[in-house]
Design a protein around this motif. Sequence first.
Motif, mmCIF file in Angstrom:
data_model
loop_
_atom_site.group_PDB
_atom_site.id
_atom_site.type_symbol
_atom_site.label_atom_id
_atom_site.label_comp_id
_atom_site.label_asym_id
_atom_site.label_seq_id
_atom_site.Cartn_x
_atom_site.Cartn_y
_atom_site.Cartn_z
ATOM 1 N N LEU A 91 0.843 -1.195 0.000
ATOM 2 C CA LEU A 91 0.000 0.000 0.000
ATOM 3 C C LEU A 91 0.876 1.242 0.000
ATOM 4 N N GLN A 92 0.486 2.218 -0.771
ATOM 5 C CA GLN A 92 1.200 3.490 -0.825
ATOM 6 C C GLN A 92 0.308 4.566 -0.227
ATOM 7 N N LEU A 93 0.768 5.150 0.864
ATOM 8 C CA LEU A 93 0.013 6.213 1.515
ATOM 9 C C LEU A 93 0.903 7.430 1.682
ATOM 10 N N SER A 94 0.312 8.593 1.577
ATOM 11 C CA SER A 94 1.069 9.825 1.821
ATOM 12 C C SER A 94 1.342 9.942 3.318
ATOM 13 N N ASP A 95 2.255 10.837 3.664
ATOM 14 C CA ASP A 95 2.544 11.070 5.082
ATOM 15 C C ASP A 95 1.303 11.577 5.813
ATOM 16 N N ASP A 96 0.502 12.388 5.142
ATOM 17 C CA ASP A 96 -0.736 12.885 5.751
ATOM 18 C C ASP A 96 -1.726 11.748 6.014
ATOM 19 N N GLN A 97 -1.845 10.824 5.057
ATOM 20 C CA GLN A 97 -2.740 9.683 5.231
ATOM 21 C C GLN A 97 -2.270 8.804 6.389
ATOM 22 N N LEU A 98 -0.971 8.586 6.456
ATOM 23 C CA LEU A 98 -0.397 7.778 7.524
ATOM 24 C C LEU A 98 -0.628 8.440 8.890
ATOM 25 N N GLU A 99 -0.414 9.730 8.943
ATOM 26 C CA GLU A 99 -0.646 10.484 10.179
ATOM 27 C C GLU A 99 -2.111 10.373 10.609
ATOM 28 N N ALA A 100 -3.019 10.466 9.654
ATOM 29 C CA ALA A 100 -4.448 10.349 9.953
ATOM 30 C C ALA A 100 -4.790 8.949 10.469
ATOM 31 N N MET A 101 -4.158 7.937 9.881
ATOM 32 C CA MET A 101 -4.383 6.560 10.350
ATOM 33 C C MET A 101 -3.938 6.401 11.803
ATOM 34 N N ILE A 102 -2.760 6.904 12.098
ATOM 35 C CA ILE A 102 -2.231 6.776 13.458
ATOM 36 C C ILE A 102 -3.127 7.526 14.440
ATOM 37 N N LYS A 103 -3.558 8.705 14.045
ATOM 38 C CA LYS A 103 -4.447 9.509 14.896
ATOM 39 C C LYS A 103 -5.767 8.771 15.146
ATOM 40 N N GLU A 104 -6.280 8.107 14.123
ATOM 41 C CA GLU A 104 -7.542 7.366 14.259
ATOM 42 C C GLU A 104 -7.398 6.201 15.236
ATOM 43 N N ALA A 105 -6.249 5.542 15.227
ATOM 44 C CA ALA A 105 -6.049 4.363 16.079
ATOM 45 C C ALA A 105 -5.559 4.709 17.476
ATOM 46 N N ASP A 106 -4.793 5.771 17.589
ATOM 47 C CA ASP A 106 -4.131 6.145 18.839
ATOM 48 C C ASP A 106 -5.051 7.020 19.688
ATOM 49 N N LEU A 107 -6.028 6.386 20.313
ATOM 50 C CA LEU A 107 -7.036 7.139 21.061
ATOM 51 C C LEU A 107 -6.455 7.856 22.278
ATOM 52 N N GLN A 108 -5.355 7.345 22.821
ATOM 53 C CA GLN A 108 -4.733 7.972 23.985
ATOM 54 C C GLN A 108 -3.737 9.061 23.577
ATOM 55 N N GLN A 109 -3.557 9.262 22.283
ATOM 56 C CA GLN A 109 -2.662 10.291 21.738
ATOM 57 C C GLN A 109 -1.235 10.152 22.273
#
Length: 134
Positions: A91-109
């Motif tokens: 899968l090819q994701l931009s840095d912004d997409q990757l950041e959004a994925m991490i933010k979505e999963a990382d509920l405790q920030q």
Amino acid sequence: AKLLQFVFPAVTYHVLYNAAAAEAKLRMAGVKDISAAASWARVKKAIVKNMENSSITFEEAVKATMKKFDSRGKLRLYPDEMKALVESLGLQLSDDQLEAMIKEADLQQRGFVDYPDFVAVCHVCGMGPVKTST
């Protein structure tokens, strides 16, 4: 030609209805970023595809995949490790997409995605478990 004036709007409405229903289902499950959810669904699909001829559960496949990229050995993936994992799945994701994925999963920030977060976000964004452990 007269029939098309009824068919096209009906098909369009059906497609829009299904898209809105899918988004509503994700939102009700707690998803904040639909684009990130779509990326997580692609990750889940790629992991499931990789385990097609295997008897392991989805959770076991996630754990094994995470271990390959977890330099600290704590089943936590930081952005650079997450990017390597995603790319290893083709899968090819931009840095912004990757950041959004991490933010979505990382509920405790905390700045990383751990194993429970990874499995949970895959189940929510990918709409349910696949061959899970009992």
